[in-house]
Design an enzyme around this catalytic site. Structure first.
Site, short mmCIF file in Angstrom:
data_model
loop_
_atom_site.label_atom_id
_atom_site.label_comp_id
_atom_site.label_asym_id
_atom_site.label_seq_id
_atom_site.Cartn_x
_atom_site.Cartn_y
_atom_site.Cartn_z
N ARG A 311 0.80 -1.23 0.00
CA ARG A 311 0.00 0.00 0.00
C ARG A 311 0.84 1.29 0.00
O ARG A 311 0.54 2.19 -0.78
CB ARG A 311 -1.02 0.01 1.14
CG ARG A 311 -2.03 -1.15 1.05
CD ARG A 311 -3.15 -1.07 2.08
NE ARG A 311 -4.04 0.02 1.81
CZ ARG A 311 -4.01 1.20 2.40
NH1 ARG A 311 -3.16 1.43 3.38
NH2 ARG A 311 -4.83 2.16 2.06
N CYS A 342 14.55 -3.52 -5.77
CA CYS A 342 15.22 -2.58 -6.68
C CYS A 342 14.13 -1.76 -7.36
O CYS A 342 13.87 -1.89 -8.56
CB CYS A 342 16.05 -3.32 -7.70
SG CYS A 342 17.37 -4.23 -6.93
#
Ligand SMILES: *Cc1c(COP(=O)(O)O)cnc(C)c1O
Length: 417
Positions: A311, A342
Protein backbone atom coordinates in the site's frame (compact mmCIF):
# COMPACT_ATOMS: atom_id res chain seq x y z
CA UNK A 1 4.55 10.87 20.79
CA UNK A 2 1.36 10.15 18.83
CA UNK A 3 0.65 6.58 19.70
CA UNK A 4 -1.27 3.64 18.39
CA UNK A 5 -1.86 0.78 20.75
CA UNK A 6 -0.32 -2.65 20.36
CA UNK A 7 -1.95 -5.86 21.61
CA UNK A 8 1.33 -7.19 23.00
CA UNK A 9 4.01 -6.05 25.45
CA UNK A 10 7.59 -5.43 24.37
CA UNK A 11 8.68 -8.68 26.02
CA UNK A 12 5.87 -10.68 24.38
CA UNK A 13 6.69 -9.34 20.92
CA UNK A 14 10.39 -9.99 21.41
CA UNK A 15 9.67 -13.57 22.38
CA UNK A 16 7.36 -14.08 19.34
CA UNK A 17 10.06 -12.62 17.07
CA UNK A 18 12.62 -14.90 18.64
CA UNK A 19 10.47 -17.99 18.21
CA UNK A 20 9.20 -17.38 14.66
CA UNK A 21 11.85 -15.07 13.22
CA UNK A 22 10.98 -11.88 11.33
CA UNK A 23 9.27 -10.63 9.27
CA UNK A 24 5.67 -11.66 9.98
CA UNK A 25 2.15 -10.33 9.90
CA UNK A 26 0.33 -11.01 13.17
CA UNK A 27 -3.45 -10.76 13.59
CA UNK A 28 -5.27 -10.14 16.87
CA UNK A 29 -8.18 -12.61 17.04
CA UNK A 30 -10.04 -11.16 20.00
CA UNK A 31 -9.94 -7.63 18.56
CA UNK A 32 -11.30 -8.90 15.22
CA UNK A 33 -14.15 -10.70 16.99
CA UNK A 34 -15.04 -7.67 19.11
CA UNK A 35 -15.11 -5.47 16.02
CA UNK A 36 -17.32 -7.87 14.05
CA UNK A 37 -19.80 -8.04 16.92
CA UNK A 38 -19.94 -4.23 16.94
CA UNK A 39 -20.80 -4.13 13.25
CA UNK A 40 -23.55 -6.71 13.67
CA UNK A 41 -24.91 -4.82 16.66
CA UNK A 42 -25.10 -1.59 14.62
CA UNK A 43 -27.42 -3.33 12.16
CA UNK A 44 -29.37 -5.41 14.66
CA UNK A 45 -32.48 -3.31 13.83
CA UNK A 46 -32.57 -4.75 10.29
CA UNK A 47 -35.00 -7.59 9.51
CA UNK A 48 -31.86 -9.52 8.60
CA UNK A 49 -28.24 -8.40 8.32
CA UNK A 50 -25.30 -10.23 6.81
CA UNK A 51 -21.69 -9.15 6.44
CA UNK A 52 -19.93 -11.01 3.64
CA UNK A 53 -16.24 -10.58 4.38
CA UNK A 54 -14.32 -9.51 1.27
CA UNK A 55 -11.96 -12.47 1.06
CA UNK A 56 -9.41 -10.55 -0.99
CA UNK A 57 -8.59 -8.42 2.06
CA UNK A 58 -7.16 -11.32 4.12
CA UNK A 59 -7.43 -14.59 2.20
CA UNK A 60 -6.32 -16.82 5.04
CA UNK A 61 -8.64 -19.74 5.92
CA UNK A 62 -7.90 -19.42 9.67
CA UNK A 63 -9.12 -15.82 9.59
CA UNK A 64 -12.13 -16.77 7.44
CA UNK A 65 -12.99 -19.52 9.90
CA UNK A 66 -13.02 -17.13 12.85
CA UNK A 67 -15.31 -14.83 10.86
CA UNK A 68 -17.57 -17.68 9.72
CA UNK A 69 -17.96 -18.75 13.36
CA UNK A 70 -19.18 -15.21 14.07
CA UNK A 71 -21.83 -15.68 11.36
CA UNK A 72 -20.10 -13.83 8.54
CA UNK A 73 -20.28 -14.98 4.94
CA UNK A 74 -17.69 -14.55 2.20
CA UNK A 75 -17.54 -12.12 -0.69
CA UNK A 76 -15.45 -13.74 -3.41
CA UNK A 77 -14.21 -12.53 -6.77
CA UNK A 78 -12.10 -15.38 -8.08
CA UNK A 79 -12.12 -19.16 -8.24
CA UNK A 80 -9.46 -19.56 -5.51
CA UNK A 81 -11.48 -17.25 -3.23
CA UNK A 82 -14.60 -19.38 -3.80
CA UNK A 83 -12.56 -22.47 -2.95
CA UNK A 84 -11.25 -20.80 0.24
CA UNK A 85 -14.83 -20.06 1.31
CA UNK A 86 -15.76 -23.67 0.59
CA UNK A 87 -12.75 -24.96 2.59
CA UNK A 88 -13.94 -23.19 5.73
CA UNK A 89 -17.36 -24.74 5.37
CA UNK A 90 -19.31 -21.88 3.82
CA UNK A 91 -21.97 -22.87 1.29
CA UNK A 92 -25.00 -21.55 -0.53
CA UNK A 93 -26.09 -18.01 0.13
CA UNK A 94 -23.39 -17.48 2.75
CA UNK A 95 -21.18 -16.85 -0.29
CA UNK A 96 -21.50 -14.02 -2.81
CA UNK A 97 -19.60 -13.94 -6.08
CA UNK A 98 -19.01 -10.27 -6.87
CA UNK A 99 -16.53 -10.47 -9.69
CA UNK A 100 -16.03 -8.61 -12.93
CA UNK A 101 -14.83 -9.69 -16.37
CA UNK A 102 -15.77 -13.09 -14.99
CA UNK A 103 -14.53 -16.36 -16.52
CA UNK A 104 -17.07 -19.18 -16.98
CA UNK A 105 -15.37 -21.44 -14.44
CA UNK A 106 -16.07 -18.91 -11.65
CA UNK A 107 -19.75 -18.88 -12.51
CA UNK A 108 -19.73 -22.67 -12.60
CA UNK A 109 -18.11 -22.97 -9.17
CA UNK A 110 -20.46 -20.35 -7.70
CA UNK A 111 -23.44 -22.24 -9.15
CA UNK A 112 -22.16 -25.54 -7.73
CA UNK A 113 -21.81 -23.93 -4.29
CA UNK A 114 -25.26 -22.33 -4.53
CA UNK A 115 -23.63 -18.92 -3.99
CA UNK A 116 -25.39 -15.66 -4.78
CA UNK A 117 -24.13 -14.52 -8.17
CA UNK A 118 -23.83 -10.77 -8.45
CA UNK A 119 -23.58 -9.86 -12.13
CA UNK A 120 -21.31 -7.00 -13.12
CA UNK A 121 -22.67 -6.42 -16.62
CA UNK A 122 -25.81 -6.78 -18.71
CA UNK A 123 -23.92 -8.85 -21.27
CA UNK A 124 -23.16 -11.43 -18.57
CA UNK A 125 -26.83 -12.47 -18.43
CA UNK A 126 -26.53 -14.32 -21.75
CA UNK A 127 -23.03 -15.51 -20.85
CA UNK A 128 -24.24 -16.95 -17.55
CA UNK A 129 -27.32 -18.46 -19.19
CA UNK A 130 -25.21 -20.18 -21.83
CA UNK A 131 -22.48 -21.39 -19.46
CA UNK A 132 -24.37 -22.53 -16.35
CA UNK A 133 -27.97 -21.36 -16.61
CA UNK A 134 -29.74 -18.57 -14.73
CA UNK A 135 -30.17 -19.42 -11.03
CA UNK A 136 -33.35 -18.72 -9.11
CA UNK A 137 -31.57 -16.01 -7.07
CA UNK A 138 -29.59 -13.36 -8.92
CA UNK A 139 -28.13 -9.98 -8.07
CA UNK A 140 -26.75 -7.02 -10.03
CA UNK A 141 -24.01 -4.57 -9.22
CA UNK A 142 -25.18 -1.01 -9.79
CA UNK A 143 -22.90 1.80 -10.94
CA UNK A 144 -24.74 5.08 -10.34
CA UNK A 145 -22.47 7.15 -12.60
CA UNK A 146 -21.65 10.66 -11.42
CA UNK A 147 -22.55 10.81 -7.76
CA UNK A 148 -23.76 13.85 -5.92
CA UNK A 149 -20.79 13.69 -3.61
CA UNK A 150 -18.15 12.61 -6.15
CA UNK A 151 -15.90 9.57 -5.94
CA UNK A 152 -12.66 9.22 -4.06
CA UNK A 153 -9.07 8.59 -4.99
CA UNK A 154 -9.04 4.80 -4.83
CA UNK A 155 -12.17 3.84 -6.77
CA UNK A 156 -12.40 7.18 -8.60
CA UNK A 157 -15.69 8.60 -9.80
CA UNK A 158 -18.11 5.71 -10.30
CA UNK A 159 -18.51 6.99 -13.86
CA UNK A 160 -14.88 6.13 -14.52
CA UNK A 161 -14.99 2.82 -12.64
CA UNK A 162 -15.18 -0.36 -14.70
CA UNK A 163 -17.70 -1.94 -12.33
CA UNK A 164 -21.42 -2.45 -12.50
CA UNK A 165 -24.33 -1.65 -14.79
CA UNK A 166 -25.67 1.82 -15.53
CA UNK A 167 -28.92 3.30 -14.36
CA UNK A 168 -30.46 2.80 -17.81
CA UNK A 169 -29.33 -0.82 -17.96
CA UNK A 170 -30.40 -1.91 -14.49
CA UNK A 171 -34.12 -2.01 -15.27
CA UNK A 172 -33.53 -4.06 -18.42
CA UNK A 173 -31.26 -6.41 -16.41
CA UNK A 174 -34.00 -7.41 -13.98
CA UNK A 175 -36.68 -7.77 -16.70
CA UNK A 176 -34.36 -9.96 -18.68
CA UNK A 177 -33.33 -12.34 -15.88
CA UNK A 178 -36.95 -12.63 -14.80
CA UNK A 179 -37.91 -13.67 -18.31
CA UNK A 180 -35.13 -16.27 -18.14
CA UNK A 181 -36.52 -17.78 -14.93
CA UNK A 182 -34.97 -15.84 -12.04
CA UNK A 183 -37.38 -15.49 -9.11
CA UNK A 184 -35.42 -13.87 -6.30
CA UNK A 185 -33.42 -10.68 -6.66
CA UNK A 186 -30.52 -8.89 -5.03
CA UNK A 187 -29.23 -5.38 -5.63
CA UNK A 188 -25.61 -4.42 -4.96
CA UNK A 189 -23.27 -1.48 -5.22
CA UNK A 190 -19.76 -0.60 -4.16
CA UNK A 191 -18.84 2.95 -4.98
CA UNK A 192 -16.31 3.94 -2.41
CA UNK A 193 -13.11 2.68 -0.85
CA UNK A 194 -11.42 3.47 2.46
CA UNK A 195 -13.97 6.16 3.28
CA UNK A 196 -14.14 7.61 6.80
CA UNK A 197 -17.12 9.93 6.27
CA UNK A 198 -20.22 8.10 7.59
CA UNK A 199 -22.46 10.16 5.29
CA UNK A 200 -21.20 8.29 2.25
CA UNK A 201 -22.65 5.04 3.57
CA UNK A 202 -25.91 6.64 4.59
CA UNK A 203 -26.29 8.29 1.17
CA UNK A 204 -25.39 5.05 -0.58
CA UNK A 205 -28.11 3.28 1.38
CA UNK A 206 -30.61 6.00 0.44
CA UNK A 207 -29.72 5.69 -3.24
CA UNK A 208 -30.12 1.92 -3.10
CA UNK A 209 -33.37 1.93 -1.14
CA UNK A 210 -34.85 4.45 -3.60
CA UNK A 211 -33.75 2.29 -6.50
CA UNK A 212 -35.43 -0.74 -4.92
CA UNK A 213 -38.65 1.28 -4.65
CA UNK A 214 -38.35 2.27 -8.30
CA UNK A 215 -37.75 -1.32 -9.39
CA UNK A 216 -40.89 -2.34 -7.55
CA UNK A 217 -42.97 0.46 -9.06
CA UNK A 218 -41.73 0.19 -12.63
CA UNK A 219 -41.21 -3.56 -12.98
CA UNK A 220 -42.87 -5.13 -9.95
CA UNK A 221 -39.45 -6.57 -9.04
CA UNK A 222 -39.20 -7.25 -5.31
CA UNK A 223 -35.62 -6.91 -4.12
CA UNK A 224 -34.86 -9.39 -1.34
CA UNK A 225 -31.31 -8.31 -0.44
CA UNK A 226 -29.64 -4.92 -0.71
CA UNK A 227 -25.88 -5.21 -0.52
CA UNK A 228 -24.23 -1.88 0.31
CA UNK A 229 -20.74 -3.14 -0.55
CA UNK A 230 -17.59 -2.53 1.46
CA UNK A 231 -15.40 0.51 1.57
CA UNK A 232 -15.65 1.53 5.22
CA UNK A 233 -12.29 3.13 5.93
CA UNK A 234 -10.02 2.75 8.94
CA UNK A 235 -7.99 5.38 10.79
CA UNK A 236 -4.53 4.66 9.39
CA UNK A 237 -3.28 7.93 10.89
CA UNK A 238 -3.27 8.15 14.68
CA UNK A 239 -5.19 11.44 14.62
CA UNK A 240 -8.06 9.96 12.55
CA UNK A 241 -11.25 8.59 14.06
CA UNK A 242 -12.90 5.31 13.05
CA UNK A 243 -16.31 5.39 11.36
CA UNK A 244 -19.01 5.45 14.04
CA UNK A 245 -20.84 2.26 13.08
CA UNK A 246 -23.68 2.84 15.52
CA UNK A 247 -24.36 6.21 13.92
CA UNK A 248 -24.22 4.72 10.40
CA UNK A 249 -26.55 1.88 11.47
CA UNK A 250 -29.02 4.25 13.13
CA UNK A 251 -29.12 6.63 10.19
CA UNK A 252 -29.56 3.81 7.67
CA UNK A 253 -32.40 2.49 9.84
CA UNK A 254 -34.04 5.90 9.54
CA UNK A 255 -33.63 5.94 5.76
CA UNK A 256 -35.03 2.39 5.64
CA UNK A 257 -38.06 3.48 7.64
CA UNK A 258 -38.56 6.48 5.32
CA UNK A 259 -38.25 4.60 2.02
CA UNK A 260 -38.60 0.84 2.23
CA UNK A 261 -41.34 0.65 4.88
CA UNK A 262 -43.90 3.16 3.48
CA UNK A 263 -43.56 1.59 0.04
CA UNK A 264 -44.51 -1.81 1.37
CA UNK A 265 -41.12 -3.41 0.64
CA UNK A 266 -40.32 -4.40 4.24
CA UNK A 267 -38.62 -6.81 5.02
CA UNK A 268 -35.48 -6.40 2.92
CA UNK A 269 -32.28 -8.05 4.04
CA UNK A 270 -29.31 -5.67 4.41
CA UNK A 271 -25.89 -6.97 3.42
CA UNK A 272 -22.40 -5.52 3.41
CA UNK A 273 -19.11 -6.83 2.09
CA UNK A 274 -16.48 -4.98 4.07
CA UNK A 275 -12.92 -6.20 4.11
CA UNK A 276 -10.68 -3.44 5.38
CA UNK A 277 -12.69 -2.43 8.45
CA UNK A 278 -13.10 -6.05 9.59
CA UNK A 279 -9.43 -7.03 9.88
CA UNK A 280 -7.36 -4.02 8.82
CA UNK A 281 -6.63 -2.40 12.21
CA UNK A 282 -5.95 -5.77 13.86
CA UNK A 283 -2.96 -6.85 11.80
CA UNK A 284 0.66 -5.76 12.26
CA UNK A 285 3.73 -6.28 10.07
CA UNK A 286 6.68 -6.93 12.35
CA UNK A 287 10.18 -6.57 10.93
CA UNK A 288 13.72 -6.17 12.12
CA UNK A 289 16.15 -3.41 11.15
CA UNK A 290 18.80 -4.90 8.88
CA UNK A 291 20.80 -1.85 7.82
CA UNK A 292 21.05 1.89 8.28
CA UNK A 293 22.27 4.08 5.47
CA UNK A 294 23.18 7.75 5.56
CA UNK A 295 23.48 9.48 2.18
CA UNK A 296 21.45 12.51 1.02
CA UNK A 297 18.75 11.20 3.34
CA UNK A 298 18.77 8.77 6.24
CA UNK A 299 17.44 5.32 5.48
CA UNK A 300 16.44 2.45 7.73
CA UNK A 301 16.33 -0.87 5.86
CA UNK A 302 13.99 -3.60 7.13
CA UNK A 303 14.03 -7.35 6.55
CA UNK A 304 10.56 -7.00 4.96
CA UNK A 305 9.74 -5.22 1.72
CA UNK A 306 6.95 -4.30 -0.68
CA UNK A 307 6.26 -8.03 -1.17
CA UNK A 308 4.79 -7.94 2.36
CA UNK A 309 2.94 -4.64 2.15
CA UNK A 310 2.25 -2.84 -1.10
CA UNK A 311 0.00 0.00 0.00
CA UNK A 312 2.67 2.62 0.78
CA UNK A 313 4.50 1.83 -2.46
CA UNK A 314 1.52 1.80 -4.81
CA UNK A 315 -0.85 4.33 -3.22
CA UNK A 316 1.55 6.41 -1.13
CA UNK A 317 -0.62 5.19 1.76
CA UNK A 318 0.26 6.13 5.34
CA UNK A 319 0.93 3.29 7.77
CA UNK A 320 1.84 4.16 11.31
CA UNK A 321 5.17 2.84 12.60
CA UNK A 322 6.22 1.95 16.14
CA UNK A 323 9.81 1.28 17.17
CA UNK A 324 9.45 -1.38 19.83
CA UNK A 325 10.78 -0.46 23.25
CA UNK A 326 11.26 3.16 22.17
CA UNK A 327 7.63 4.31 22.37
CA UNK A 328 8.44 6.88 25.01
CA UNK A 329 11.45 8.46 23.30
CA UNK A 330 11.23 11.76 21.43
CA UNK A 331 10.59 11.70 17.65
CA UNK A 332 13.81 13.55 16.96
CA UNK A 333 15.05 11.65 13.92
CA UNK A 334 13.71 11.65 10.37
CA UNK A 335 13.98 8.50 8.29
CA UNK A 336 12.82 6.80 5.14
CA UNK A 337 11.87 3.26 6.20
CA UNK A 338 12.60 1.02 3.24
CA UNK A 339 12.55 -2.55 1.94
CA UNK A 340 15.06 -4.24 -0.33
CA UNK A 341 13.37 -4.17 -3.75
CA UNK A 342 15.22 -2.58 -6.68
CA UNK A 343 12.27 -0.22 -6.98
CA UNK A 344 12.56 3.22 -5.43
CA UNK A 345 8.94 3.23 -4.22
CA UNK A 346 9.69 0.26 -1.93
CA UNK A 347 9.37 2.58 1.07
CA UNK A 348 7.06 1.99 4.02
CA UNK A 349 7.45 5.60 5.13
CA UNK A 350 9.12 8.71 3.78
CA UNK A 351 10.49 11.51 5.98
CA UNK A 352 8.92 9.96 9.07
CA UNK A 353 9.78 11.47 12.45
CA UNK A 354 10.76 8.60 14.73
CA UNK A 355 12.98 7.94 17.72
CA UNK A 356 16.60 7.08 17.02
CA UNK A 357 16.60 3.64 15.37
CA UNK A 358 19.34 1.05 15.73
CA UNK A 359 20.17 -2.11 13.81
CA UNK A 360 18.14 -5.10 15.12
CA UNK A 361 15.35 -2.90 16.50
CA UNK A 362 11.91 -4.42 16.05
CA UNK A 363 9.68 -2.24 13.88
CA UNK A 364 5.89 -2.63 13.86
CA UNK A 365 3.94 -1.32 10.87
CA UNK A 366 0.31 -0.88 11.91
CA UNK A 367 -2.99 -1.62 10.18
CA UNK A 368 -1.76 -4.37 7.88
CA UNK A 369 -4.62 -6.78 8.62
CA UNK A 370 -6.40 -6.14 5.31
CA UNK A 371 -4.95 -5.66 1.82
CA UNK A 372 -1.54 -6.27 3.43
CA UNK A 373 -0.06 -9.74 3.01
CA UNK A 374 -2.77 -10.43 0.43
CA UNK A 375 -1.49 -7.91 -2.09
CA UNK A 376 2.11 -9.09 -2.04
CA UNK A 377 3.93 -10.11 -5.18
CA UNK A 378 7.17 -11.88 -6.05
CA UNK A 379 8.79 -9.21 -8.21
CA UNK A 380 12.55 -9.17 -7.87
CA UNK A 381 12.52 -12.68 -6.39
CA UNK A 382 11.18 -11.42 -3.07
CA UNK A 383 9.30 -13.92 -0.92
CA UNK A 384 6.22 -13.19 1.14
CA UNK A 385 6.33 -13.40 4.91
CA UNK A 386 4.61 -15.78 7.29
CA UNK A 387 1.28 -14.96 8.97
CA UNK A 388 0.70 -15.49 12.70
CA UNK A 389 -2.46 -15.42 14.77
CA UNK A 390 -2.50 -14.02 18.31
CA UNK A 391 -5.17 -16.09 20.06
CA UNK A 392 -7.44 -14.66 22.77
CA UNK A 393 -5.34 -16.50 25.40
CA UNK A 394 -2.24 -14.72 23.95
CA UNK A 395 -0.73 -17.88 22.52
CA UNK A 396 0.44 -17.63 18.91
CA UNK A 397 -0.35 -19.90 15.95
CA UNK A 398 1.43 -20.00 12.62
CA UNK A 399 -1.42 -19.69 10.10
CA UNK A 400 0.70 -19.43 6.95
CA UNK A 401 4.37 -20.24 6.66
CA UNK A 402 6.76 -17.91 4.85
CA UNK A 403 7.38 -18.55 1.17
CA UNK A 404 10.54 -20.42 0.29
CA UNK A 405 12.82 -20.34 -2.73
CA UNK A 406 11.26 -23.67 -3.77
CA UNK A 407 7.85 -21.96 -3.84
CA UNK A 408 9.31 -19.25 -6.06
CA UNK A 409 10.71 -21.84 -8.48
CA UNK A 410 7.65 -24.13 -8.33
CA UNK A 411 6.38 -23.14 -11.79
CA UNK A 412 9.73 -23.79 -13.50
CA UNK A 413 11.09 -27.07 -14.81
CA UNK A 414 14.87 -26.68 -14.73
CA UNK A 415 15.39 -30.16 -16.21
CA UNK A 416 14.44 -28.88 -19.69
CA UNK A 417 17.36 -26.42 -19.76
C1 LIG B 1 -12.53 -4.87 -2.49
C2 LIG B 1 -13.96 -5.08 -2.45
C3 LIG B 1 -14.64 -5.08 -1.23
C4 LIG B 1 -13.98 -4.79 0.08
O1 LIG B 1 -13.54 -3.49 0.15
P1 LIG B 1 -12.97 -2.92 1.54
O2 LIG B 1 -12.46 -1.57 1.15
O3 LIG B 1 -11.88 -3.85 1.94
O4 LIG B 1 -14.09 -2.88 2.48
C5 LIG B 1 -15.98 -5.38 -1.25
N1 LIG B 1 -16.63 -5.64 -2.40
C6 LIG B 1 -16.01 -5.64 -3.58
C7 LIG B 1 -16.78 -5.96 -4.80
C8 LIG B 1 -14.65 -5.36 -3.66
O5 LIG B 1 -14.04 -5.36 -4.84
Amino acid sequence: MVKKDLPFSVEKLESIAKEYGTPFHIYDESAIIKNVRGLKEAFSWAPEFKEYFAVKATPNPYILKILAEEGLGADCSSLPELILAEKVGLRGEDIVLTSNNTPAQEYKKARDLGAIINLDDISHIDFLDKEVGIPEMISFRYNPGSLRQGGNSIIGNPEDAKYGVTREQIFECYSKVRSLGAKRFGLHTMVISNELDPNFFIETARMMFELAVELKRKLNICIEVINLGGGIGIPYRPEQEPVDLNYVGKMIEKVYNDTIVPNGLNPIKIAMECGRMITGPYGYLVSKVLHKKEIYKNYVGLDSCMADLMRPGIYGAYHHISVIGKEHLPLDHVYDIVGSLCENNDKFAIDRALPKIDINDLIVIHDTGAHGHAMGFNYNGKLRSQELLLKPDKTVNLIRRAETIDDYFATLDFSLL
